[in-house]
Design a protein around this motif. Structure first.
Motif, PDB file in Angstrom:
ATOM      1  N   ASP A  62      99.688 -59.827 134.661  1.00  0.00           N
ATOM      2  CA  ASP A  62     101.005 -59.184 134.770  1.00  0.00           C
ATOM      3  C   ASP A  62     100.975 -58.066 135.807  1.00  0.00           C
ATOM      4  OD1 ASP A  62     102.031 -60.874 132.879  1.00  0.00           O
ATOM      5  OD2 ASP A  62     101.912 -59.441 131.230  1.00  0.00           O
ATOM      6  N   THR A  63      99.909 -57.257 135.791  1.00  0.00           N
ATOM      7  CA  THR A  63      99.779 -56.170 136.761  1.00  0.00           C
ATOM      8  C   THR A  63      99.709 -56.716 138.177  1.00  0.00           C
ATOM      9  OG1 THR A  63      98.595 -54.827 135.124  1.00  0.00           O
ATOM     10  CG2 THR A  63      98.391 -54.165 137.424  1.00  0.00           C
ATOM     11  N   LEU A  64      98.940 -57.785 138.357  1.00  0.00           N
ATOM     12  CA  LEU A  64      98.810 -58.418 139.676  1.00  0.00           C
ATOM     13  C   LEU A  64     100.153 -58.941 140.158  1.00  0.00           C
ATOM     14  CD1 LEU A  64      96.688 -59.360 141.814  1.00  0.00           C
ATOM     15  CD2 LEU A  64      96.522 -61.495 140.531  1.00  0.00           C
ATOM     16  N   ASP A  65     100.880 -59.601 139.287  1.00  0.00           N
ATOM     17  CA  ASP A  65     102.189 -60.145 139.649  1.00  0.00           C
ATOM     18  C   ASP A  65     103.169 -59.023 139.997  1.00  0.00           C
ATOM     19  OD1 ASP A  65     104.212 -62.490 139.550  1.00  0.00           O
ATOM     20  OD2 ASP A  65     105.081 -61.030 138.173  1.00  0.00           O
ATOM     21  N   GLU A 124      95.201 -49.855 139.484  1.00  0.00           N
ATOM     22  CA  GLU A 124      93.826 -50.231 139.142  1.00  0.00           C
ATOM     23  C   GLU A 124      93.837 -51.422 138.190  1.00  0.00           C
ATOM     24  OE1 GLU A 124      91.869 -46.835 137.554  1.00  0.00           O
ATOM     25  OE2 GLU A 124      91.804 -45.782 139.468  1.00  0.00           O
ATOM     26  N   PRO A 125      92.850 -52.334 138.311  1.00  0.00           N
ATOM     27  CA  PRO A 125      91.722 -52.353 139.249  1.00  0.00           C
ATOM     28  C   PRO A 125      91.972 -53.255 140.450  1.00  0.00           C
ATOM     29  CG  PRO A 125      91.335 -53.936 137.518  1.00  0.00           C
ATOM     30  CD  PRO A 125      92.727 -53.380 137.274  1.00  0.00           C
ATOM     31  N   LEU A 126      93.203 -53.346 140.921  1.00  0.00           N
ATOM     32  CA  LEU A 126      93.548 -54.249 142.011  1.00  0.00           C
ATOM     33  C   LEU A 126      92.978 -53.765 143.341  1.00  0.00           C
ATOM     34  CD1 LEU A 126      97.295 -55.018 141.185  1.00  0.00           C
ATOM     35  CD2 LEU A 126      95.219 -56.023 140.228  1.00  0.00           C
ATOM     36  N   THR A 127      92.819 -54.708 144.258  1.00  0.00           N
ATOM     37  CA  THR A 127      92.359 -54.389 145.616  1.00  0.00           C
ATOM     38  C   THR A 127      93.268 -55.086 146.623  1.00  0.00           C
ATOM     39  OG1 THR A 127      90.812 -56.266 145.632  1.00  0.00           O
ATOM     40  CG2 THR A 127      89.955 -54.129 144.901  1.00  0.00           C
ATOM     41  N   LEU A 128      93.370 -54.499 147.816  1.00  0.00           N
ATOM     42  CA  LEU A 128      94.153 -55.075 148.910  1.00  0.00           C
ATOM     43  C   LEU A 128      93.205 -55.474 150.041  1.00  0.00           C
ATOM     44  CD1 LEU A 128      97.171 -52.569 149.138  1.00  0.00           C
ATOM     45  CD2 LEU A 128      96.965 -54.643 147.752  1.00  0.00           C
ATOM     46  N   THR A 178     104.626 -56.975 162.936  1.00  0.00           N
ATOM     47  CA  THR A 178     103.266 -57.341 163.311  1.00  0.00           C
ATOM     48  C   THR A 178     102.837 -58.496 162.409  1.00  0.00           C
ATOM     49  OG1 THR A 178     102.770 -55.032 163.843  1.00  0.00           O
ATOM     50  CG2 THR A 178     100.892 -56.524 163.545  1.00  0.00           C
ATOM     51  N   PRO A 179     102.402 -59.632 162.966  1.00  0.00           N
ATOM     52  CA  PRO A 179     101.955 -60.735 162.095  1.00  0.00           C
ATOM     53  C   PRO A 179     100.784 -60.295 161.220  1.00  0.00           C
ATOM     54  CG  PRO A 179     102.266 -61.503 164.350  1.00  0.00           C
ATOM     55  CD  PRO A 179     102.345 -59.997 164.389  1.00  0.00           C
ATOM     56  N   PHE A 180     100.920 -60.467 159.915  1.00  0.00           N
ATOM     57  CA  PHE A 180      99.898 -59.981 158.994  1.00  0.00           C
ATOM     58  C   PHE A 180      99.862 -60.812 157.732  1.00  0.00           C
ATOM     59  CE2 PHE A 180     103.647 -58.137 157.125  1.00  0.00           C
ATOM     60  CZ  PHE A 180     103.354 -58.052 155.759  1.00  0.00           C
ATOM     61  N   THR A 181      98.752 -60.709 157.006  1.00  0.00           N
ATOM     62  CA  THR A 181      98.648 -61.190 155.621  1.00  0.00           C
ATOM     63  C   THR A 181      98.017 -60.072 154.811  1.00  0.00           C
ATOM     64  OG1 THR A 181      96.464 -62.206 155.947  1.00  0.00           O
ATOM     65  CG2 THR A 181      98.402 -63.610 156.286  1.00  0.00           C
ATOM     66  N   LEU A 182      98.523 -59.861 153.626  1.00  0.00           N
ATOM     67  CA  LEU A 182      98.017 -58.830 152.724  1.00  0.00           C
ATOM     68  C   LEU A 182      97.747 -59.483 151.374  1.00  0.00           C
ATOM     69  CD1 LEU A 182      97.431 -55.753 152.401  1.00  0.00           C
ATOM     70  CD2 LEU A 182      99.771 -55.512 151.574  1.00  0.00           C
ATOM     71  N   ASP A 183      96.461 -59.620 151.031  1.00  0.00           N
ATOM     72  CA  ASP A 183      96.075 -60.249 149.771  1.00  0.00           C
ATOM     73  C   ASP A 183      95.933 -59.201 148.676  1.00  0.00           C
ATOM     74  OD1 ASP A 183      96.026 -62.642 151.087  1.00  0.00           O
ATOM     75  OD2 ASP A 183      93.838 -62.735 151.272  1.00  0.00           O
ATOM     76  N   VAL A 184      96.503 -59.505 147.515  1.00  0.00           N
ATOM     77  CA  VAL A 184      96.420 -58.626 146.348  1.00  0.00           C
ATOM     78  C   VAL A 184      95.582 -59.353 145.301  1.00  0.00           C
ATOM     79  CG1 VAL A 184      97.731 -57.220 144.715  1.00  0.00           C
ATOM     80  CG2 VAL A 184      98.777 -57.885 146.895  1.00  0.00           C
ATOM     81  N   ARG A 185      94.435 -58.775 144.960  1.00  0.00           N
ATOM     82  CA  ARG A 185      93.482 -59.445 144.069  1.00  0.00           C
ATOM     83  C   ARG A 185      93.141 -58.552 142.883  1.00  0.00           C
ATOM     84  NH1 ARG A 185      90.629 -63.755 146.700  1.00  0.00           N
ATOM     85  NH2 ARG A 185      91.174 -63.913 148.917  1.00  0.00           N
ATOM     86  N   ALA A 186      92.622 -59.229 141.834  1.00  0.00           N
ATOM     87  CA  ALA A 186      92.129 -58.539 140.644  1.00  0.00           C
ATOM     88  C   ALA A 186      90.748 -59.093 140.315  1.00  0.00           C
ATOM     89  CB  ALA A 186      93.070 -58.733 139.461  1.00  0.00           C
ATOM     90  N   PRO A 187      89.794 -58.242 139.967  1.00  0.00           N
ATOM     91  CA  PRO A 187      88.447 -58.725 139.646  1.00  0.00           C
ATOM     92  C   PRO A 187      88.456 -59.645 138.431  1.00  0.00           C
ATOM     93  CG  PRO A 187      88.696 -56.422 139.017  1.00  0.00           C
ATOM     94  CD  PRO A 187      89.909 -56.781 139.815  1.00  0.00           C
ATOM     95  N   GLY A 188      87.718 -60.759 138.552  1.00  0.00           N
ATOM     96  CA  GLY A 188      87.610 -61.683 137.436  1.00  0.00           C
ATOM     97  C   GLY A 188      88.691 -62.748 137.371  1.00  0.00           C
TER      98      GLY A 188
END
Length: 214
Positions: A62-65, A124-128, A178-188
């Motif tokens: 849910d946090t990631l979404d 937290e604990p997401l990363t970009l 600016t052409p870009f991609t931004l990934d949003v991830r969560a550990p596990g």
């Protein structure tokens, strides 16, 4: 004078002898043995562990979404602000925050101080992970907000040089990006979200699966 014996009295009506009843056996409930109780406790512990893991993963998903939805909506808002007001807006991220930037009267990039495009902490604990023109862009260094404040007689920032910050992604008043991609991830989690923008200003949010986990 002779005495006659008194006839025996029947034990029941009709002369039939009623069978004698015997007391029934009482079965007392048997208690649990120590081994049975230990097995039950073990099963309950396993069920609780799986339940807590399921709730934890659901909350993290849910946090990631939510964070990925917030990011693409903020990029869309930055596009609208840039086009309507004729501004050039920048975006940068660090290990802990992401920020939208605007140009000051002196032509320096500064943090937008308030409103929806203000600096935000990464949940937290997401990363970009950012890529620009298909090249990885590492997180920028964190900058103290005080170093961006205009100098005043009571401001310590007046006595030290202002930190120089630069955008990693540009949102132009012409509608271009600016052409870009931004990934949003969560550990596990194998699931992650990708925010992407192209040169003509199209923005997209995708839900992807990490092949490295398969």
């Amino acid at each position: 004078m002779s005495l006659r014996a008194r006839p025996a009295v029947a034990a029941s009506i009709g002369g039939a002898h009623a069978p004698m009843s015997t007391p029934s056996t009482v079965h007392l409930p048997r208690g649990f043995t120590l081994i049975e109780m230990m097995v039950v406790v073990l099963i309950i512990g396993i069920l609780l562990t799986f339940a807590s893991l399921g709730v934890g993963n659901h909350t993290l998903e849910d946090t990631l979404d939510t964070e990925s939805r917030r990011l693409i909506e903020l990029f869309k808002l930055a596009q609208e602000e840039a086009e309507i007001k004729g501004w050039e807006i920048g975006f940068r991220y660090t290990d802990t925050h992401y920020q939208f930037l605007g140009l000051s009267d002196e032509g320096r990039w500064i943090f937008l101080p308030e409103g929806p495009l203000r600096a935000r902490a990464i949940a937290e604990p997401l990363t970009l992970t950012l890529r620009v023109d298909d090249h990885p862009v590492p997180p920028a260094q964190n900058v103290d907000d005080d170093s961006q404040a205009p100098p005043t007689s009571n401001n310590a920032a007046a006595s030290k040089p202002k930190a120089v910050i630069e955008p990693q992604v540009m949102v132009l008043s012409s509608g271009e990006l600016t052409p870009f991609t931004l990934d949003v991830r969560a550990p596990g989690l194998t699931t992650y979200y990708r925010i992407s923008g192209d040169l003509v200003g199209r923005l997209e949010r995708q839900r992807l699966e990490d092949d490295r986990w398969h």
